[in-house]
Design a protein around this motif. Structure first.
Motif, PDB file in Angstrom:
ATOM      1  N   GLY A 103      -3.356 -65.524  -7.050  1.00  0.00           N
ATOM      2  CA  GLY A 103      -1.886 -65.239  -6.640  1.00  0.00           C
ATOM      3  C   GLY A 103      -2.032 -63.776  -6.621  1.00  0.00           C
ATOM      4  N   TRP A 104      -1.058 -63.242  -5.483  1.00  0.00           N
ATOM      5  CA  TRP A 104      -1.292 -61.994  -5.388  1.00  0.00           C
ATOM      6  C   TRP A 104       0.262 -61.210  -4.728  1.00  0.00           C
ATOM      7  CZ3 TRP A 104      -4.410 -64.780  -2.872  1.00  0.00           C
ATOM      8  CH2 TRP A 104      -4.342 -64.602  -1.311  1.00  0.00           C
ATOM      9  N   SER A 105       0.565 -59.977  -4.998  1.00  0.00           N
ATOM     10  CA  SER A 105       1.764 -59.445  -4.344  1.00  0.00           C
ATOM     11  C   SER A 105       1.158 -58.062  -3.725  1.00  0.00           C
ATOM     12  CB  SER A 105       2.933 -59.226  -5.116  1.00  0.00           C
ATOM     13  OG  SER A 105       3.474 -60.313  -5.765  1.00  0.00           O
ATOM     14  N   MET A 106       1.815 -58.029  -2.519  1.00  0.00           N
ATOM     15  CA  MET A 106       1.462 -56.694  -1.585  1.00  0.00           C
ATOM     16  C   MET A 106       2.607 -56.196  -0.853  1.00  0.00           C
ATOM     17  SD  MET A 106      -2.521 -57.531  -0.311  1.00  0.00           S
ATOM     18  CE  MET A 106      -3.782 -57.432  -1.180  1.00  0.00           C
ATOM     19  N   GLU A 107       2.392 -54.869  -0.732  1.00  0.00           N
ATOM     20  CA  GLU A 107       3.741 -54.133   0.135  1.00  0.00           C
ATOM     21  C   GLU A 107       2.697 -53.386   1.241  1.00  0.00           C
ATOM     22  OE1 GLU A 107       6.998 -52.812  -3.122  1.00  0.00           O
ATOM     23  OE2 GLU A 107       5.589 -51.112  -2.218  1.00  0.00           O
TER      24      GLU A 107
END
Length: 608
Positions: free
Chosen positions: A481-485
């Motif tokens: 799982g990951w979050s990026m901008e």
């Protein structure tokens, strides 16, 4: 990508980043297998273009017959006589039409001119008007009528090829009536007006017979209807049509329908149709050129369908439903109880319990398919693709299957998109073809699951992948799982410098994969599993021990050592950097070593 749904690219990006991360990890020294759990939470995103109708079948090219070698004539004594030019016999593939054929003989080598013999010049042809016989269902009035099958194909001006059947020859077979059919029943003296309207809607070469016909108001009822065109025949025990006309049909129902042709036989228990409307044509457009988005249909249901082809293929379908066919409107297509019997294939039958598509403009999709264009974006809202209960059979034995395949997503007017891909219970049974693979992992069957949950927010181009999970029953499961901008889902690789990592996590739950790996490696290296485990412990200790105490690095090392020692079955590694990290900065830290990467990314690990 502008024509695709906005939430499908989010999942495509997520998948690409996961695969890219896996490829980069393979360049580093191989750590021992981690331990951990199943997939994380769910969010939402994605879907791609979907064509609901296949392209038209490709025609089978006629096969040319091999040319027979002609015996050479015996040599004749040469006499001193003037040489006379003999006219050459036309050969297949030569002459004025030869440019339309394929030449199998290569041209002469470059630079070597082929000598050209003087040929007699043909006399110029006089343009002669050709009177072609009228084909059934063609002409100025054909565009206004309904055809049971496409009209006849125009003759090929080149004529038939040797040993081949022309399209018109195949069409002639379809047009030859079956001599076993009984004669058409005579017409009633006073046919209902609606029946006369029906005859006008059908093409001129379609014969309509019936056992009984009556009309009550706008409702026409035919008993034992018999429609024929050449060698094709449709029999309907009861046909009900309400308000049939050139503008459409308010309601229609056919019970116990049977279609006969030289290629296939079709039976249908029931056909129901409602709200069929022919919409306005464009300026200058002929009715025969009407496109799918110029037709509206409220609902269609087909029950008890069976198709038997002359080649042996058999297809049965319990039910098919379609609703909401109108340009600019979200519709639904679904089926239940599909079975396809195969001949000459490694498997005998494919079964599908149910399948459906929801939330798409079906008329627009069909129009794009007819025009060979990319589908337009779906209407805002929820879109779902679902397939359940797939079985691949060989005789009475199931050799493979899938419990569920689901793609669902949501698009909003503000640009947010989210969705999920879920593939559950993909099963591969033991067969002679799969025995070798199953023996390698030591299983009697494979049962796999895949889940991807993602969403994308346009304000800061944030991509959240809450779950990218894959698992094999009795072996283990891995979840990312990951979050990026800064992720542009319409052009993911356009500006990689703008992409920043906000957080990431990895979780692995082991059921037996690590123990099987130890046993396999020990067998290949002539060692015991305990000795291989010691090697893994030494590798982890050497790679993750820094010159000075480091809480992050030391915690990662101890979690992996517990897993290697068999004291834990699950390992979770979480990265929460103090500030967003660009991909270039993360790569530079990894080049410096584990301690620098752990510090930059804020890595913490636990084992349980």
């Amino acid at each position: 990508m502008r024509n695709a749904t906005r939430w499908m690219p989010a999942l495509v990006v997520a998948t690409g980043l996961a695969l890219a991360g896996g490829a980069a990890a393979q360049k580093q020294p191989d750590p021992p297998p981690a331990a951990g759990g199943k997939g994380g939470p769910a969010a939402g995103a994605q879907s791609q273009k979907l064509h609901l109708t296949p392209p038209p079948p490709v025609g089978r090219a006629p096969q040319t017959q091999p040319r027979q070698a002609q015996p050479a004539p015996p040599p004749q004594p040469r006499e001193a006589q003037p040489r006379q030019t003999q006219p050459r016999q036309a050969q297949p593939g030569t002459g004025p039409q030869a440019s339309q054929k394929l030449h199998l003989t290569p041209p002469p080598p470059i630079g070597q001119a082929q000598p050209r013999q003087p040929q007699p010049q043909p006399e110029p042809r006089q343009a002669q008007p050709q009177q072609r016989p009228a084909q059934p269902g063609t002409g100025p009035q054909a565009s206004q009528k309904l055809h049971l099958t496409p009209p006849s194909i125009a003759p090929d001006p080149r004529g038939p090829r040797p040993g081949s059947r022309t399209p018109n020859e195949r069409e002639a077979q379809r047009q030859a009536p079956n001599p076993s059919w009984p004669a058409m029943p005579p017409r009633m003296d006073n046919e209902p007006a609606a029946l006369a309207t029906l005859r006008e809607l059908l093409s001129d070469d379609v014969q309509v017979g019936y056992g009984e016909a009556r009309q009550e108001g706008e409702v026409l009822t035919l008993r034992d209807a018999d429609l024929r065109r050449g060698a094709e025949r449709i029999l309907v025990q009861e046909l009900i049509l309400e308000a049939p006309g050139a503008e459409g049909l308010r309601r229609g129902e056919a019970r116990n329908l049977r279609f006969e042709s030289p290629e296939a036989a079709v039976t249908l228990e029931r056909l129901e149709i409602g709200g069929l409307a022919m919409l306005a044509l464009r300026p200058g457009q002929e009715p025969r050129d009407r496109e799918p988005d110029q037709v509206a249909l409220e609902n269609l249901r087909v029950s008890g369908l069976e198709v038997r082809e002359t080649g042996g293929t058999r297809v049965t379908l319990a039910q098919f439903d379609l609703s909401g066919w109108r340009a600019g409107q979200a519709g639904r297509v679904g089926l239940e109880g599909l079975q396809v019997g195969l001949t000459g294939a490694p498997v005998d039958q494919v079964r599908v319990a149910s399948a459906s598509v929801e939330g798409h403009d079906i008329a627009a999709l069909m129009t794009s398919a007819v025009r060979s264009e990319a589908p337009s974006a779906p209407p805002a809202g929820r879109q779902v693709y679902r397939v359940q209960g797939v079985q691949v059979m060989r005789g009475d034995q199931s050799v493979a299957g899938m419990g569920r395949f689901l793609i669902e997503g949501e698009t909003r007017a503000d640009g947010f998109s989210g969705g999920r891909i879920a593939v559950n219970e993909v099963v591969v049974e033991r067969t002679p073809e799969t025995a070798m693979v199953l023996d390698v992992v030591g299983l009697d069957r494979l049962s796999m699951d895949l889940t991807i949950d993602a969403s994308w927010t346009p304000e800061n181009e944030r991509l959240d992948v809450s779950a990218f999970a894959f698992g094999v029953r009795d072996l283990g499961a891995l979840a990312l799982g990951w979050s990026m901008e800064g992720v542009n889902i319409e052009n993911p690789g356009g500006n990689p410098e703008a992409v920043r990592l906000l957080q990431a996590q990895l979780r692995y739950a082991d059921q037996s994969l690590y123990e099987r790996t130890l046993a396999d490696q020990a067998r290949r290296q002539n060692m015991t599993p305990a000795q291989v485990r010691d090697q893994h412990r030494e590798m982890v200790t050497a790679a993750l021990t820094g010159p000075a105490p480091d809480p992050g690095l030391d915690g990662l090392r101890e979690a992996l050592l517990r897993f290697v020692a068999g004291q834990a079955r699950e390992v979770e590694i979480i990265a929460r950097p103090p500030a967003p990290v660009t991909l270039d900065a993360a790569q530079a830290a990894m080049m410096q070593g584990p301690a620098a990467a752990v510090a930059l990314l804020g890595v913490r690990a636990t084992a349980r």
